[in-house]
Motif scaffolding. Structure first.
Motif, PDB file in Angstrom:
ATOM      1  N   VAL A 197      24.324  -1.022 -27.486  1.00 15.54           N
ATOM      2  CA  VAL A 197      25.041  -2.299 -27.388  1.00 15.54           C
ATOM      3  C   VAL A 197      25.880  -2.356 -26.116  1.00 15.54           C
ATOM      4  CG1 VAL A 197      26.888  -3.674 -28.438  1.00 15.54           C
ATOM      5  CG2 VAL A 197      25.006  -2.836 -29.836  1.00 15.54           C
ATOM      6  N   HIS A 198      26.593  -1.283 -25.809  1.00 10.35           N
ATOM      7  CA  HIS A 198      27.418  -1.303 -24.603  1.00 10.35           C
ATOM      8  C   HIS A 198      26.569  -1.369 -23.336  1.00 10.35           C
ATOM      9  CE1 HIS A 198      30.654  -0.261 -27.376  1.00 10.35           C
ATOM     10  NE2 HIS A 198      31.442  -0.770 -26.449  1.00 10.35           N
ATOM     11  N   LEU A 199      25.433  -0.689 -23.328  1.00  2.72           N
ATOM     12  CA  LEU A 199      24.558  -0.758 -22.158  1.00  2.72           C
ATOM     13  C   LEU A 199      23.905  -2.132 -22.029  1.00  2.72           C
ATOM     14  CD1 LEU A 199      23.051   2.826 -22.303  1.00  2.72           C
ATOM     15  CD2 LEU A 199      24.598   1.927 -20.545  1.00  2.72           C
ATOM     16  N   MET A 200      23.530  -2.748 -23.146  1.00  2.00           N
ATOM     17  CA  MET A 200      22.974  -4.110 -23.082  1.00  2.00           C
ATOM     18  C   MET A 200      24.023  -5.080 -22.540  1.00  2.00           C
ATOM     19  SD  MET A 200      20.490  -4.648 -26.394  1.00  2.00           S
ATOM     20  CE  MET A 200      21.678  -4.154 -27.631  1.00  2.00           C
ATOM     21  N   HIS A 201      25.255  -4.954 -22.998  1.00  2.00           N
ATOM     22  CA  HIS A 201      26.322  -5.834 -22.512  1.00  2.00           C
ATOM     23  C   HIS A 201      26.615  -5.558 -21.037  1.00  2.00           C
ATOM     24  CE1 HIS A 201      28.044  -7.104 -26.667  1.00  2.00           C
ATOM     25  NE2 HIS A 201      26.739  -7.046 -26.660  1.00  2.00           N
ATOM     26  N   ALA A 202      26.540  -4.282 -20.637  1.00  2.00           N
ATOM     27  CA  ALA A 202      26.742  -3.948 -19.224  1.00  2.00           C
ATOM     28  C   ALA A 202      25.660  -4.591 -18.358  1.00  2.00           C
ATOM     29  CB  ALA A 202      26.740  -2.429 -19.031  1.00  2.00           C
ATOM     30  N   LEU A 203      24.444  -4.610 -18.858  1.00  2.00           N
ATOM     31  CA  LEU A 203      23.355  -5.249 -18.127  1.00  2.00           C
ATOM     32  C   LEU A 203      23.629  -6.740 -17.955  1.00  2.00           C
ATOM     33  CD1 LEU A 203      20.579  -4.890 -16.816  1.00  2.00           C
ATOM     34  CD2 LEU A 203      19.581  -5.271 -19.077  1.00  2.00           C
ATOM     35  N   GLY A 204      24.083  -7.383 -19.020  1.00  2.00           N
ATOM     36  CA  GLY A 204      24.437  -8.803 -18.924  1.00  2.00           C
ATOM     37  C   GLY A 204      25.560  -9.032 -17.934  1.00  2.00           C
ATOM     38  N   ALA A 205      26.560  -8.165 -17.954  1.00  2.00           N
ATOM     39  CA  ALA A 205      27.674  -8.291 -17.014  1.00  2.00           C
ATOM     40  C   ALA A 205      27.203  -8.062 -15.577  1.00  2.00           C
ATOM     41  CB  ALA A 205      28.781  -7.303 -17.380  1.00  2.00           C
ATOM     42  N   LEU A 206      26.290  -7.126 -15.396  1.00  2.00           N
ATOM     43  CA  LEU A 206      25.728  -6.872 -14.068  1.00  2.00           C
ATOM     44  C   LEU A 206      25.019  -8.111 -13.544  1.00  2.00           C
ATOM     45  CD1 LEU A 206      24.940  -4.974 -11.727  1.00  2.00           C
ATOM     46  CD2 LEU A 206      23.068  -4.164 -13.146  1.00  2.00           C
ATOM     47  N   HIS A 207      24.191  -8.712 -14.371  1.00  2.00           N
ATOM     48  CA  HIS A 207      23.477  -9.922 -13.948  1.00  2.00           C
ATOM     49  C   HIS A 207      24.419 -11.100 -13.734  1.00  2.00           C
ATOM     50  CE1 HIS A 207      19.369  -8.579 -13.828  1.00  2.00           C
ATOM     51  NE2 HIS A 207      19.506  -7.990 -14.996  1.00  2.00           N
ATOM     52  N   GLY A 208      25.525 -11.113 -14.469  1.00  2.00           N
ATOM     53  CA  GLY A 208      26.527 -12.169 -14.294  1.00  2.00           C
ATOM     54  C   GLY A 208      27.523 -11.864 -13.197  1.00  2.00           C
ATOM     55  N   GLU A 209      27.292 -10.766 -12.478  1.00  2.00           N
ATOM     56  CA  GLU A 209      28.137 -10.326 -11.374  1.00  2.00           C
ATOM     57  C   GLU A 209      29.583 -10.076 -11.787  1.00  2.00           C
ATOM     58  OE1 GLU A 209      27.462 -12.092  -7.587  1.00  2.00           O
ATOM     59  OE2 GLU A 209      25.321 -12.348  -7.990  1.00  2.00           O
ATOM     60  N   ARG A 210      29.756  -9.623 -13.005  1.00  2.00           N
ATOM     61  CA  ARG A 210      31.057  -9.161 -13.494  1.00  2.00           C
ATOM     62  C   ARG A 210      31.000  -7.631 -13.423  1.00  2.00           C
ATOM     63  NH1 ARG A 210      31.982 -11.435 -19.037  1.00  2.00           N
ATOM     64  NH2 ARG A 210      34.103 -10.742 -18.669  1.00  2.00           N
ATOM     65  N   GLN A 217      25.421  -4.474 -34.007  1.00  2.00           N
ATOM     66  CA  GLN A 217      24.121  -5.015 -34.395  1.00  2.00           C
ATOM     67  C   GLN A 217      23.082  -3.920 -34.571  1.00  2.00           C
ATOM     68  OE1 GLN A 217      22.546  -7.439 -31.175  1.00  2.00           O
ATOM     69  NE2 GLN A 217      23.895  -6.390 -29.785  1.00  2.00           N
ATOM     70  N   LYS A 218      22.109  -4.201 -35.378  1.00  2.00           N
ATOM     71  CA  LYS A 218      21.073  -3.215 -35.676  1.00  2.00           C
ATOM     72  C   LYS A 218      19.835  -3.382 -34.806  1.00  2.00           C
ATOM     73  CE  LYS A 218      23.605  -1.494 -38.827  1.00  2.00           C
ATOM     74  NZ  LYS A 218      24.498  -0.460 -38.418  1.00  2.00           N
ATOM     75  N   GLU A 219      19.751  -4.456 -34.047  1.00  2.00           N
ATOM     76  CA  GLU A 219      18.627  -4.668 -33.141  1.00  2.00           C
ATOM     77  C   GLU A 219      18.977  -4.039 -31.799  1.00  2.00           C
ATOM     78  OE1 GLU A 219      16.525  -8.488 -31.226  1.00  2.00           O
ATOM     79  OE2 GLU A 219      16.803  -8.535 -33.388  1.00  2.00           O
ATOM     80  N   LEU A 220      18.435  -2.875 -31.565  1.00  2.00           N
ATOM     81  CA  LEU A 220      18.831  -2.097 -30.406  1.00  2.00           C
ATOM     82  C   LEU A 220      17.737  -2.059 -29.349  1.00  2.00           C
ATOM     83  CD1 LEU A 220      20.303   0.895 -32.425  1.00  2.00           C
ATOM     84  CD2 LEU A 220      21.499  -1.126 -31.572  1.00  2.00           C
ATOM     85  N   ALA A 221      18.150  -1.873 -28.120  1.00  2.00           N
ATOM     86  CA  ALA A 221      17.197  -1.728 -27.029  1.00  2.00           C
ATOM     87  C   ALA A 221      16.865  -0.249 -26.866  1.00  2.00           C
ATOM     88  CB  ALA A 221      17.794  -2.272 -25.736  1.00  2.00           C
ATOM     89  N   SER A 222      15.616   0.036 -26.583  1.00  2.00           N
ATOM     90  CA  SER A 222      15.198   1.425 -26.355  1.00  2.00           C
ATOM     91  C   SER A 222      15.648   1.868 -24.969  1.00  2.00           C
ATOM     92  CB  SER A 222      13.676   1.544 -26.462  1.00  2.00           C
ATOM     93  OG  SER A 222      13.068   0.880 -25.365  1.00  2.00           O
ATOM     94  N   ALA A 223      15.654   3.176 -24.767  1.00  2.00           N
ATOM     95  CA  ALA A 223      15.989   3.715 -23.446  1.00  2.00           C
ATOM     96  C   ALA A 223      15.020   3.188 -22.394  1.00  2.00           C
ATOM     97  CB  ALA A 223      15.970   5.244 -23.493  1.00  2.00           C
ATOM     98  N   GLU A 224      13.747   3.106 -22.744  1.00  2.00           N
ATOM     99  CA  GLU A 224      12.740   2.613 -21.792  1.00  2.00           C
ATOM    100  C   GLU A 224      13.031   1.171 -21.381  1.00  2.00           C
ATOM    101  OE1 GLU A 224       7.952   1.711 -21.509  1.00  2.00           O
ATOM    102  OE2 GLU A 224       8.702   2.911 -23.170  1.00  2.00           O
ATOM    103  N   THR A 225      13.348   0.317 -22.328  1.00  2.00           N
ATOM    104  CA  THR A 225      13.657  -1.082 -22.037  1.00  2.00           C
ATOM    105  C   THR A 225      14.887  -1.185 -21.153  1.00  2.00           C
ATOM    106  OG1 THR A 225      12.669  -1.831 -24.109  1.00  2.00           O
ATOM    107  CG2 THR A 225      14.282  -3.306 -23.089  1.00  2.00           C
ATOM    108  N   LEU A 226      15.927  -0.433 -21.480  1.00  2.00           N
ATOM    109  CA  LEU A 226      17.150  -0.463 -20.684  1.00  2.00           C
ATOM    110  C   LEU A 226      16.925   0.097 -19.285  1.00  2.00           C
ATOM    111  CD1 LEU A 226      19.625   0.606 -23.487  1.00  2.00           C
ATOM    112  CD2 LEU A 226      19.691  -1.574 -22.242  1.00  2.00           C
TER     113      LEU A 226
END
Length: 116
Positions: A52-65, A92-101
């Protein structure tokens, strides 16, 4: 996971402030990829907290935060004993895999490379 070694990869606040936007994006993506590499080296997928934290970090990266993205990656590697139990229970229980991230952070890194 060698959290101290991973934390040492994050730039100081001052160094991060002095970087260009593209340099910051590169550093954030590289930091996330190192975290994911460490997780993979342990022979596992990211747990719910990390994912979850890595997915949110990805969103923040794309949002230039970018400072926020760096903070989220640091939170992802927080010791399980120090994680907020209430937050862990709500994740949340829907997680991203290491490969996807990894693929997503590599894509973000490539987009921020000079000349792209």
């Amino acid at each position: 996971m060698n959290r101290d070694q991973l934390y040492s990869l994050a730039p100081t606040d001052r160094a991060f402030r002095e970087m260009s936007g593209d340099q910051k994006k590169q550093v954030v993506a590289a930091f996330a990829l190192e975290v994911l590499k460490e997780i993979r080296n342990e022979g596992r997928e990211p747990d719910a907290w990390e994912s979850v934290h890595l997915m949110h970090a990805l969103g923040a990266l794309h949002g230039e935060r970018l400072t926020y993205a760096l903070t989220l990656i640091e939170l992802a590697i927080e010791d399980p004993a120090d994680r907020a139990p209430e937050a862990v229970a709500r994740i949340q229980k829907e997680l991203a895999s290491a490969e996807t991230l990894e693929r997503a952070f590599r894509d973000a890194q490539a987009r921020s490379a000079p000349g792209t």
